[in-house]
Design a protein around this motif. Structure first.
Motif, short mmCIF file in Angstrom:
data_model
loop_
_atom_site.label_atom_id
_atom_site.label_comp_id
_atom_site.label_asym_id
_atom_site.label_seq_id
_atom_site.Cartn_x
_atom_site.Cartn_y
_atom_site.Cartn_z
N PHE A 1 0.83 -1.21 0.00
CA PHE A 1 0.00 0.00 0.00
C PHE A 1 0.87 1.26 0.00
O PHE A 1 0.61 2.21 -0.75
CB PHE A 1 -0.92 -0.02 1.23
N LEU A 2 1.90 1.28 0.83
CA LEU A 2 2.76 2.45 0.93
C LEU A 2 3.53 2.69 -0.37
O LEU A 2 3.69 3.84 -0.81
CB LEU A 2 3.72 2.28 2.10
N VAL A 3 4.01 1.62 -1.00
CA VAL A 3 4.77 1.77 -2.25
C VAL A 3 3.86 2.30 -3.35
O VAL A 3 4.23 3.23 -4.09
CB VAL A 3 5.40 0.42 -2.66
N VAL A 4 2.68 1.72 -3.48
CA VAL A 4 1.74 2.19 -4.51
C VAL A 4 1.37 3.65 -4.26
O VAL A 4 1.34 4.47 -5.20
CB VAL A 4 0.47 1.32 -4.53
N THR A 5 1.12 3.99 -3.01
CA THR A 5 0.77 5.37 -2.67
C THR A 5 1.90 6.34 -3.00
O THR A 5 1.67 7.42 -3.55
CB THR A 5 0.40 5.48 -1.18
N ALA A 6 3.13 5.95 -2.69
CA ALA A 6 4.28 6.81 -2.96
C ALA A 6 4.45 7.05 -4.46
O ALA A 6 4.70 8.18 -4.90
CB ALA A 6 5.54 6.19 -2.37
N ILE A 7 4.32 5.99 -5.25
CA ILE A 7 4.46 6.13 -6.71
C ILE A 7 3.35 7.00 -7.26
O ILE A 7 3.58 7.88 -8.11
CB ILE A 7 4.46 4.75 -7.39
N ALA A 8 2.12 6.79 -6.78
CA ALA A 8 0.99 7.58 -7.27
C ALA A 8 1.18 9.06 -6.93
O ALA A 8 0.90 9.94 -7.76
CB ALA A 8 -0.31 7.05 -6.67
N ARG A 9 1.65 9.34 -5.74
CA ARG A 9 1.87 10.74 -5.36
C ARG A 9 2.96 11.39 -6.20
O ARG A 9 2.84 12.56 -6.59
CB ARG A 9 2.23 10.83 -3.88
N PHE A 10 4.00 10.62 -6.50
CA PHE A 10 5.07 11.15 -7.35
C PHE A 10 4.54 11.47 -8.75
O PHE A 10 4.82 12.53 -9.31
CB PHE A 10 6.21 10.14 -7.43
N ARG A 11 3.77 10.55 -9.32
CA ARG A 11 3.25 10.75 -10.68
C ARG A 11 2.19 11.85 -10.73
O ARG A 11 1.99 12.47 -11.79
CB ARG A 11 2.68 9.45 -11.21
N ALA A 12 1.51 12.06 -9.62
CA ALA A 12 0.46 13.09 -9.61
C ALA A 12 1.02 14.50 -9.54
O ALA A 12 0.31 15.47 -9.83
CB ALA A 12 -0.47 12.85 -8.42
N ARG A 13 2.30 14.63 -9.20
CA ARG A 13 2.86 15.96 -8.99
C ARG A 13 2.75 16.85 -10.22
O ARG A 13 2.46 18.04 -10.10
CB ARG A 13 4.33 15.85 -8.56
N ARG A 14 2.96 16.27 -11.39
CA ARG A 14 2.92 17.13 -12.59
C ARG A 14 1.52 17.65 -12.88
O ARG A 14 1.34 18.76 -13.38
CB ARG A 14 3.49 16.40 -13.81
N PHE A 15 0.50 16.84 -12.57
CA PHE A 15 -0.88 17.30 -12.76
C PHE A 15 -1.22 18.39 -11.74
O PHE A 15 -1.85 19.40 -12.08
CB PHE A 15 -1.86 16.13 -12.61
N ILE A 16 -0.77 18.19 -10.51
CA ILE A 16 -1.06 19.16 -9.46
C ILE A 16 -0.33 20.48 -9.72
O ILE A 16 -0.91 21.57 -9.60
CB ILE A 16 -0.66 18.59 -8.09
N ARG A 17 0.94 20.38 -10.11
CA ARG A 17 1.72 21.60 -10.36
C ARG A 17 1.16 22.41 -11.52
O ARG A 17 1.18 23.65 -11.49
CB ARG A 17 3.18 21.22 -10.66
#
Length: 289
Positions: A258-274
């Motif tokens: 769960f933590l690994v999936v969450t970390a990867i998802a948060r990293f990939r979401a950064r460009r959409f958020i920015r």
């Protein structure tokens, strides 16, 4: 947008059901067949938004039991808005096109709304993960233990609103994580999970699609927080995961996943958020097979 008359109470409907559908040709028949099981008379609206496949044709195959609207914009928000404008029947059920909820379950879902104190309900979630990979299954086994997931309206693909609840939701800012915004718009004493009603949710089958879905959720949650529609207690902290591990030691490897999936998802979401991109819909296709 294709025109369709507005349905009202005088036509004998027990509830209305708004189903936004974007390229759901493969699964919309299953969703509608379950919903139209003869248990009740519903005003069912399938709002095809930006469809490039046969979703509308499949839905029209159910005849007068289903009203089909078509809008050019591929937007769930726009589809829900169009569906709401086309009916004044309450209670109103909002249903994702890729989940399964029967007409009998709709009856169970709307019954508590008659009390006046309960404004929003959602069914018990059943995740049909038999076809999913081990990583996907482990992720969802932890996810379902999160308090906001277990107790809130999120992640079910279905919820029912009274007229007063719909008016409250209509006043909210429009966000990508619409079910989170709806869930957090009501206090624990105003919303209810109806255990007697069940909705079948089909998760992604493969990790790549799980990550696409989680990127969308992370992006949408960040937007919801920014515009003030997310409650602070609806986020997941490390203490929550530690509590799960304490109660269920066998879940420790699952929590790691769960933590690994969450970390990867948060990293990939950064460009959409920015970039402020809260409209690109990261969609998984494997759950629609």
């Amino acid at each position: 947008m294709s025109s369709t008359p507005t349905a009202g109470h005088g036509q004998g409907f027990l509830a209305s059901v708004v189903i936004p559908a974007h390229d759901e040709e493969r699964g919309i028949a299953r969703t509608l067949a379950a919903l139209l099981d003869g248990s009740c008379t519903l005003d069912v609206l399938v709002v095809c938004n930006g469809c490039t496949d046969g979703t509308a044709e499949v839905a029209r195959g159910f005849g007068s039991a289903v009203r089909v609207l078509e809008i050019a914009e591929a937007s769930k928000t726009a589809a829900v808005k169009a569906g709401n404008a086309a009916t004044d029947v309450f209670p109103r059920v909002h249903l994702d096109a890729d989940v399964t909820l029967t007409g009998a379950d709709v009856i169970r879902l709307i019954e508590p709304l008659g009390s006046g104190s309960i404004l929003a309900t959602a069914p018990r979630r059943v995740i049909a993960s038999d076809a999913s990979s081990v990583v996907v299954r482990w992720y969802y086994e932890v996810w379902e233990q999160l308090p906001q997931v277990a107790e809130g309206l999120v992640g079910r693909g279905a919820f029912a609103l009274s007229r007063a609840a719909q008016e409250r939701v209509d006043a909210l800012p429009q966000v990508m994580s619409d079910d989170l915004a709806v869930s957090d718009a009501f206090g624990p004493d105003e919303r209810l999970i109806v255990d007697a009603a069940t909705v079948v949710v089909r998760p992604p089958r493969v990790v790549a699609d799980l990550l696409r879905r989680r990127v969308r959720v992370v992006t949408g949650n960040r937007q919801a927080s920014a515009v003030g529609v997310r409650r602070p207690d609806s986020s997941t902290g490390l203490s929550t995961l530690l509590s799960i591990a304490w109660r269920r030691p066998s879940f420790v490897p699952r929590i790691g996943v769960f933590l690994v999936v969450t970390a990867i998802a948060r990293f990939r979401a950064r460009r959409f958020i920015r970039s402020g991109d809260f409209t690109t819909w990261q969609r998984d296709e494997s759950s629609r097979v």
